[in-house]
Design a protein around this motif. Sequence first.
Motif, short mmCIF file in Angstrom:
data_model
loop_
_atom_site.label_atom_id
_atom_site.label_comp_id
_atom_site.label_asym_id
_atom_site.label_seq_id
_atom_site.Cartn_x
_atom_site.Cartn_y
_atom_site.Cartn_z
N GLU A 7 98.78 23.86 49.88
CA GLU A 7 98.95 25.06 49.15
C GLU A 7 97.81 24.87 47.80
O GLU A 7 97.98 25.93 47.25
CB GLU A 7 100.34 24.87 48.55
CG GLU A 7 101.05 23.94 47.66
CD GLU A 7 102.31 24.17 47.35
OE1 GLU A 7 102.81 25.12 47.04
OE2 GLU A 7 103.09 22.96 47.45
N CYS A 8 97.22 23.94 47.73
CA CYS A 8 96.28 24.07 46.50
C CYS A 8 94.81 24.47 46.99
O CYS A 8 93.90 25.03 46.17
CB CYS A 8 95.79 22.61 45.99
SG CYS A 8 95.18 21.46 47.50
N VAL A 9 94.75 25.12 48.32
CA VAL A 9 93.57 25.70 48.84
C VAL A 9 94.15 27.16 48.89
O VAL A 9 95.15 27.59 49.50
CB VAL A 9 93.41 25.23 50.23
CG1 VAL A 9 92.07 25.96 50.78
CG2 VAL A 9 92.90 23.59 50.36
N PRO A 10 92.92 28.09 48.71
CA PRO A 10 93.15 29.50 48.58
C PRO A 10 93.57 30.10 50.04
O PRO A 10 92.92 29.64 50.93
CB PRO A 10 92.10 30.28 48.35
CG PRO A 10 91.16 29.14 47.73
CD PRO A 10 91.70 27.80 48.09
N ARG A 11 94.73 30.58 50.42
CA ARG A 11 95.30 31.00 51.95
C ARG A 11 94.16 32.03 52.42
O ARG A 11 93.97 31.66 53.85
CB ARG A 11 96.53 31.79 51.60
CG ARG A 11 97.53 30.83 51.47
CD ARG A 11 98.84 31.50 51.30
NE ARG A 11 99.06 31.64 49.74
CZ ARG A 11 99.84 32.44 49.53
NH1 ARG A 11 100.85 33.20 50.12
NH2 ARG A 11 100.21 32.57 48.19
N PRO A 12 93.36 32.76 51.82
CA PRO A 12 92.35 33.36 52.86
C PRO A 12 91.28 32.58 53.32
O PRO A 12 90.62 32.78 54.41
CB PRO A 12 91.46 34.25 51.50
CG PRO A 12 92.52 34.46 50.45
CD PRO A 12 93.39 33.13 50.44
N LEU A 49 95.76 17.39 61.03
CA LEU A 49 94.92 17.42 60.02
C LEU A 49 95.31 18.02 58.86
O LEU A 49 95.70 19.05 58.92
CB LEU A 49 93.42 18.03 60.40
CG LEU A 49 92.33 17.83 59.41
CD1 LEU A 49 91.30 17.24 60.00
CD2 LEU A 49 92.05 19.02 58.65
N LEU A 50 95.34 17.64 57.81
CA LEU A 50 95.40 18.39 56.43
C LEU A 50 94.18 18.84 55.68
O LEU A 50 93.22 17.72 55.45
CB LEU A 50 96.16 17.60 55.36
CG LEU A 50 96.59 18.02 54.01
CD1 LEU A 50 97.57 19.42 54.18
CD2 LEU A 50 97.08 16.97 53.22
N LEU A 51 93.82 20.07 55.37
CA LEU A 51 92.78 20.36 54.63
C LEU A 51 93.14 21.05 53.22
O LEU A 51 94.24 21.69 52.90
CB LEU A 51 92.13 21.58 55.08
CG LEU A 51 90.95 22.48 54.81
CD1 LEU A 51 89.99 21.27 55.14
CD2 LEU A 51 90.63 23.43 55.67
N THR A 52 92.56 20.06 52.31
CA THR A 52 93.06 20.04 51.04
C THR A 52 92.01 20.02 49.99
O THR A 52 90.91 19.56 50.36
CB THR A 52 94.08 18.89 50.81
OG1 THR A 52 94.66 18.84 49.34
CG2 THR A 52 93.47 17.35 50.79
N THR A 53 92.24 20.16 48.64
CA THR A 53 91.18 19.90 47.41
C THR A 53 91.80 18.88 46.75
O THR A 53 91.15 18.48 45.60
CB THR A 53 90.93 21.22 46.61
OG1 THR A 53 92.31 21.68 46.14
CG2 THR A 53 90.51 22.30 47.56
N ALA A 75 84.58 20.73 45.27
CA ALA A 75 83.94 21.85 44.65
C ALA A 75 84.29 21.93 43.32
O ALA A 75 85.24 21.27 42.90
CB ALA A 75 84.50 23.12 45.38
N PRO A 76 83.43 22.67 42.53
CA PRO A 76 83.74 23.06 41.01
C PRO A 76 85.10 23.42 40.87
O PRO A 76 85.67 23.06 39.72
CB PRO A 76 82.63 23.92 40.58
CG PRO A 76 81.42 23.78 41.66
CD PRO A 76 82.32 23.47 42.82
N SER A 77 85.73 24.26 41.54
CA SER A 77 87.20 24.64 41.56
C SER A 77 87.62 24.91 42.93
O SER A 77 87.06 24.88 43.84
CB SER A 77 87.35 26.15 40.75
OG SER A 77 86.72 27.11 41.44
N ASN A 78 88.90 25.41 42.83
CA ASN A 78 89.62 25.49 44.36
C ASN A 78 89.45 27.26 44.50
O ASN A 78 90.27 27.60 45.36
CB ASN A 78 90.97 25.17 44.46
CG ASN A 78 91.90 25.53 43.40
OD1 ASN A 78 91.51 26.34 42.64
ND2 ASN A 78 93.22 25.69 43.75
#
Length: 107
Positions: A7-12, A49-53, A75-78
């Motif tokens: 949920e910390c990754v933008p849904r788009p 697999l979990l894709l996260t920031t 990255a510099p931000s999420n």
Amino acid sequence: MRILLDECVPRPLKREFVPREIRTVVEMGWSGKKNGELLKLMIQEGFTLLLTTDRNLRYEQNLQLAGVAVVVLVAPSNKLSDLLPLLPNTRKVLDTIAAGEVIEVSS
């Protein structure tokens, strides 16, 4: 491979991984779950697999024991605009990552 987008990754960002099977934490109804509980739910539902920031996840959970792979986008931000440049390398990692591994993808 079933991928869960944290949920910390933008849904788009989800649409950038078509045709892979990818769901978001929100879609699964798991918003607000702590990492330990989230990992258990992932395993129960067959996610691999979990894709996260979240760069701290590897220090907070025993991912080797959990048996899921984790890709951390650094990255510099999420914001979507900061994460999109990481996608070519992320796609390559998805082809080689194994259960229990944590791989950080940065520019």
